[in-house]
Design an enzyme around this catalytic site. Sequence first.
Site, short mmCIF file in Angstrom:
data_model
loop_
_atom_site.label_atom_id
_atom_site.label_comp_id
_atom_site.label_asym_id
_atom_site.label_seq_id
_atom_site.Cartn_x
_atom_site.Cartn_y
_atom_site.Cartn_z
N SER A 131 0.76 -1.51 0.06
CA SER A 131 -0.01 0.03 -0.27
C SER A 131 0.88 1.31 0.09
CB SER A 131 -0.92 -0.19 1.16
OG SER A 131 -2.05 1.04 1.17
N HIS A 154 -2.36 -1.20 -4.99
CA HIS A 154 -3.89 -0.92 -5.13
C HIS A 154 -4.30 0.46 -5.13
CE1 HIS A 154 -4.41 -0.16 -0.86
NE2 HIS A 154 -3.65 -0.87 -0.53
#
Length: 243
Positions: A131, A154
């Site tokens: 992340s 993501h």
Amino acid sequence: MLENTKVKYKNEQDGNKNDDEKQTSAEEEVAQANDFETGSITVSKDGHFIHCLTIIGQIEGHYILPSQNKTTKYEHVIPQLVAIEESKEIEGLLIILNTVGGDVEAGLAIAELLSTMKTPTASLVLGGGHSIGVPLAVSCKKSFIVPSATMTVHPVRMNGLVLGVPQTLSYFEKMQDRIVNFVVNNSSIDKKSFKELMMKTGELVMDVGTVLDGEDAVNCGLIDELGGLSDALDFLDKTIEER
């Protein structure tokens, strides 16, 4: 009588000196304990002082996370980076990453500071750099990753109440662009490829994105080199020597 006075004065001086030495020693022990508590330590390699800073667990931002969570607090990291940059003794900085991500703005704040430092920096991804850990990994002058580590790319996610209005989607898009632009500007991956990794379907359960292992992260240009601790330290040592 005068000699006795001199002896007494000398003894008092020795006593004060011993007290000062004890106090200095105690202060050094407290400082060292604080360093270990915040996950940082300064070591000497080939005569050069290199500071090691760990970013682990979840990056804590504006909200305090539960006590059972392993966190890296950005209000602890930022002052350390300023002190390292201004230090005359510390010549290199090694960032060791094993993070699941966390607060986007806090992570970007740390990453921006790292990317603008004049002090030679290197990052090493161990375990995971997921992340918001991706911008942190690429923010240093050179990034390394071990073969067994993974990185999850993501889109931006938000917890809590989200209003279903066009302004919300615009805010998400702007925040995502901040991350994409930072990663592209600080690594070898191009914008199109990084966005494709972010939006890939079928790999993550109930989510979109991509999981990269160490070799994949290097092949796509996200991370500079496959390597471990000795490789990162050798790079810092070589860079310091060149300076």
